[in-house]
Scaffold this motif. Structure first.
Motif, PDB file in Angstrom:
ATOM      1  N   ASP A  61       0.545  -0.933   0.076  1.00  0.00           N
ATOM      2  CA  ASP A  61      -0.001  -0.284   0.320  1.00  0.00           C
ATOM      3  C   ASP A  61       0.588   1.462  -0.243  1.00  0.00           C
ATOM      4  OD1 ASP A  61      -2.139   1.063   0.337  1.00  0.00           O
ATOM      5  OD2 ASP A  61      -1.735   1.553   1.988  1.00  0.00           O
ATOM      6  N   ARG A  65       1.273   4.701  -2.736  1.00  0.00           N
ATOM      7  CA  ARG A  65       1.034   5.140  -2.492  1.00  0.00           C
ATOM      8  C   ARG A  65       2.275   6.507  -3.176  1.00  0.00           C
ATOM      9  NH1 ARG A  65       0.462   6.835   2.939  1.00  0.00           N
ATOM     10  NH2 ARG A  65       0.116   4.246   3.512  1.00  0.00           N
ATOM     11  N   ARG A  71      -2.231  -0.154  -8.514  1.00  0.00           N
ATOM     12  CA  ARG A  71      -2.986  -0.644  -8.440  1.00  0.00           C
ATOM     13  C   ARG A  71      -3.666  -1.333  -9.337  1.00  0.00           C
ATOM     14  NH1 ARG A  71      -6.344  -1.666  -2.858  1.00  0.00           N
ATOM     15  NH2 ARG A  71      -5.050  -0.174  -1.646  1.00  0.00           N
ATOM     16  N   TYR A  77      -0.942  -5.369  -7.596  1.00  0.00           N
ATOM     17  CA  TYR A  77      -0.002  -4.311  -7.866  1.00  0.00           C
ATOM     18  C   TYR A  77       0.146  -4.989  -9.246  1.00  0.00           C
ATOM     19  CZ  TYR A  77      -1.788  -2.333  -3.345  1.00  0.00           C
ATOM     20  OH  TYR A  77      -1.764  -1.858  -2.413  1.00  0.00           O
ATOM     21  N   ARG A  80       5.022   0.288 -11.095  1.00  0.00           N
ATOM     22  CA  ARG A  80       4.383   0.949 -12.069  1.00  0.00           C
ATOM     23  C   ARG A  80       4.999   1.519 -13.508  1.00  0.00           C
ATOM     24  NH1 ARG A  80       1.630   7.129  -9.284  1.00  0.00           N
ATOM     25  NH2 ARG A  80       1.752   8.791 -11.023  1.00  0.00           N
ATOM     26  N   ARG A  81       4.879   2.092 -14.152  1.00  0.00           N
ATOM     27  CA  ARG A  81       5.241   2.075 -15.632  1.00  0.00           C
ATOM     28  C   ARG A  81       5.275   4.280 -16.001  1.00  0.00           C
ATOM     29  NH1 ARG A  81       9.609  -0.240 -18.192  1.00  0.00           N
ATOM     30  NH2 ARG A  81       8.606   0.607 -20.718  1.00  0.00           N
ATOM     31  N   TYR A  82       6.697   5.010 -15.906  1.00  0.00           N
ATOM     32  CA  TYR A  82       6.582   5.845 -16.060  1.00  0.00           C
ATOM     33  C   TYR A  82       7.028   6.622 -17.655  1.00  0.00           C
ATOM     34  CZ  TYR A  82       6.218   6.555 -11.665  1.00  0.00           C
ATOM     35  OH  TYR A  82       5.751   6.544  -9.969  1.00  0.00           O
ATOM     36  N   ASP A  86       5.260  12.426 -17.047  1.00  0.00           N
ATOM     37  CA  ASP A  86       5.824  11.658 -15.541  1.00  0.00           C
ATOM     38  C   ASP A  86       6.708  12.903 -15.120  1.00  0.00           C
ATOM     39  OD1 ASP A  86       3.136  10.544 -14.951  1.00  0.00           O
ATOM     40  OD2 ASP A  86       4.537   9.075 -16.122  1.00  0.00           O
ATOM     41  N   ARG A 143       9.809   9.346  -5.528  1.00  0.00           N
ATOM     42  CA  ARG A 143       8.827   8.886  -6.584  1.00  0.00           C
ATOM     43  C   ARG A 143      10.222   9.221  -7.949  1.00  0.00           C
ATOM     44  NH1 ARG A 143       2.846  10.632  -8.635  1.00  0.00           N
ATOM     45  NH2 ARG A 143       3.120   9.113  -6.490  1.00  0.00           N
ATOM     46  N   GLY A 214      -1.705   4.053 -17.011  1.00  0.00           N
ATOM     47  CA  GLY A 214      -1.988   5.188 -15.604  1.00  0.00           C
ATOM     48  C   GLY A 214      -2.319   6.253 -16.592  1.00  0.00           C
ATOM     49  N   ASP A 216      -3.654   9.021 -18.762  1.00  0.00           N
ATOM     50  CA  ASP A 216      -4.758  10.105 -17.806  1.00  0.00           C
ATOM     51  C   ASP A 216      -5.258  11.331 -18.724  1.00  0.00           C
ATOM     52  OD1 ASP A 216      -1.609  12.212 -16.311  1.00  0.00           O
ATOM     53  OD2 ASP A 216      -2.100  11.261 -18.384  1.00  0.00           O
TER      54      ASP A 216
ATOM     55  N   THR B   4      -7.104  -5.583   1.549  1.00  0.00           N
ATOM     56  CA  THR B   4      -7.045  -4.435   1.108  1.00  0.00           C
ATOM     57  C   THR B   4      -7.992  -2.851   1.470  1.00  0.00           C
ATOM     58  OG1 THR B   4      -5.319  -5.301  -0.033  1.00  0.00           O
ATOM     59  CG2 THR B   4      -5.484  -3.597  -0.003  1.00  0.00           C
ATOM     60  N   ARG B 143      -0.334  14.929 -12.673  1.00  0.00           N
ATOM     61  CA  ARG B 143      -0.658  14.022 -11.949  1.00  0.00           C
ATOM     62  C   ARG B 143       0.246  13.725 -10.861  1.00  0.00           C
ATOM     63  NH1 ARG B 143      -0.582   7.874 -13.885  1.00  0.00           N
ATOM     64  NH2 ARG B 143       1.300   8.430 -14.986  1.00  0.00           N
ATOM     65  N   ALA B 144       1.885  14.212 -10.556  1.00  0.00           N
ATOM     66  CA  ALA B 144       2.254  14.290  -9.215  1.00  0.00           C
ATOM     67  C   ALA B 144       1.445  14.991  -8.577  1.00  0.00           C
ATOM     68  CB  ALA B 144       4.230  14.444  -9.580  1.00  0.00           C
ATOM     69  N   GLU B 151      -2.369  12.872  -1.380  1.00  0.00           N
ATOM     70  CA  GLU B 151      -1.949  12.295  -0.336  1.00  0.00           C
ATOM     71  C   GLU B 151      -1.283  12.405   1.194  1.00  0.00           C
ATOM     72  OE1 GLU B 151      -0.388   8.863   0.380  1.00  0.00           O
ATOM     73  OE2 GLU B 151       1.246   9.566   1.864  1.00  0.00           O
TER      74      GLU B 151
END
Lengths: 217, 230
Positions: A61, A65, A71, A77, A80-82, A86, A143, A214, A216, B4, B143-144, B151
């Motif tokens: 988790d 974050r 997820r 999970y 994560r690909r960037y 990004d 990150r 991801g 967006d 979860t 997005r960040a 968060e």
């Protein structure tokens, strides 16, 4: 934020969760075996690590974050690909916050960082004296690490030694300005450093893949 | 329902109870009682408490019991300094990147804002405030930024300021929302960023003036809303 407030009372479960987190994080950073197979499920992972599910679930988790994992709709999970976007987003934010942190740090030289520290950016941020700012910058630099696992395997990298050398020189410039108490210079040096580093990252970012996650707006 | 999601919904519920003031600062939290209230087992509650502790919402008293953390003046100042940077920047990006559909959504929120203000419905005002500012952050297309702001969840602290302020405070906040909408329409980046800074400085001031403890009593409303914790 007082992240270190008396953990004694919950040391055991917290320590287990931290251990699971550290283990998974370094595995993700190294693209290690635990995460090579795509879908990551707490139950399987707990069995492989020989840990109970709860700390593993918490670690997943937290990694989600922070930006190492994302997820999946059906549960579980994946790494994560960037994408280049990004990297741009992150750079915009670092350029907003880190020079401010360096300038604040210069206002109180006693807290200045050494340029050789591995945690240079976190050190400057915490020397700013604003703990919330430091926390956010820490999230951002974490990150960046998550993103680099994608990027540094994409070829076209400068030699590791030359990257390290450039980085050390840039860090020294920031640290010097902080030691002299010269806020505007510290701010400028940090902004230049970030812009230089971002140029490297932005050109090395993996191209957008069809069906890459991801998506967006 | 996965484990979860049980844990994360316990976390969300508990955090909401804290930031809206249903649980006051300094109150000792009982794991068993929360579990019973939420109708879940103790494990997800324990996980939620630990996560809230890491985030600084909860601390331990002398006997190691979890209590709700009361923000200090310094923490408040640190939070608002960072919010000004992040949200001012997000608004500036949004002014050049926002879509027509998003502008329409914001306009609808401002209308509901005025209605809630006239009714004196502070809970609705607080909800709309989160929605309004969240939408602007999304329109930044960064997005960040969206994830970091989310968060940290500090906006929640700010919106409680709104809920505990006087009627005059809420009138001012709603007018400022309306003005932000105009500036977004015009793409007036500089003016918008300045207004967001001003908006947050006011929220900070309202919070600080009402004493930090007042945040937590947002749930109890009076004519003037501003209440101190007993």
């Amino acid at each position: 934020m007082p992240r270190e407030t008396s953990r004694e009372a919950i040391r055991r479960p917290a320590a287990l969760a931290d251990a699971a987190y550290d283990r998974l994080r370094s595995d993700l950073l190294e693209r290690g075996p635990l995460t090579a197979g795509g879908r990551i499920v707490a139950g399987d992972l707990a069995a492989r690590l020989g840990m109970s599910r709860t700390p593993v679930r918490e670690a997943l988790d937290r990694l989600g974050r922070i930006g190492y994992l994302e997820r999946l709709d059906g549960g579980g999970y994946q790494r994560r690909r960037y994408r280049t976007r990004d990297a741009r987003d992150l750079h915009e934010l670092r350029l907003l916050l880190e020079p401010v942190g360096a300038e604040l740090a210069a206002a109180d030289r006693s807290r200045g960082p050494g340029p050789d520290a591995r945690s240079f950016h976190a050190d400057v941020a915490s020397a700013s004296g604003n703990r919330v700012l430091a926390h956010v910058i820490e999230l951002l630099t974490e990150r960046v690490s998550a993103m680099r696992t994608d990027l540094e395997h994409e070829g076209r990298q400068r030699s590791r030694a030359s990257v390290e050398r450039e980085r050390r020189i840039a860090h020294a410039a920031v640290a010097d300005a902080i030691r002299r108490g010269d806020g505007p210079a510290a701010r400028r040096a940090m902004a230049e450093h970030l812009t230089f580093e971002a140029r490297g990252v932005l050109t090395r970012t993996a191209p957008v893949e069809p069906g890459a996650s991801g998506a967006d707006a | 329902v996965t484990r979860t999601s049980v844990a994360s919904s316990a976390y969300t519920k508990l955090r909401t109870a804290i930031v809206t003031g249903r649980i006051a600062p300094g109150r000792v939290l009982s794991e068993g009682r929360i579990a019973a209230d939420f109708d879940v087992s103790r494990t997800p509650v324990r996980q939620a408490l630990r996560r809230l502790e890491l985030e600084g919402h909860i601390e331990r008293d002398g006997r190691g019991r979890p209590i709700v953390h009361a923000l200090t003046d310094r923490e408040l100042a640190e939070i608002f300094a960072v919010r000004e940077l992040l949200e001012g920047f997000g608004a500036r990006l949004a002014a050049t990147r926002i879509s027509d559909a998003e502008i329409d959504q914001l306009a609808a929120i401002v209308e509901r804002d005025w209605m809630a203000h006239r009714r004196g419905d502070v809970e609705e005002l607080a909800r709309l405030n989160t929605e309004f500012h969240g939408l602007i952050m999304l329109a930044s297309r960064n997005r960040a930024l969206v994830e970091i702001v989310d968060e940290l969840q500090w906006r929640v602290v700010g919106l409680s300021a709104f809920a505990v302020g006087t009627k005059a405070d809420s009138e001012r906040f709603v007018s400022e929302h309306a003005r932000m909408l105009e500036l977004l329409r015009e793409g007036a980046t500089g003016e918008l960023e300045a207004l967001v800074h001003e908006h947050l400085r006011t929220a900070h001031h309202v919070l600080a003036a009402g004493s930090v403890g007042a945040v937590a009593s947002g749930g109890e409303r009076g004519e003037h809303g501003r209440r101190r914790v007993a």
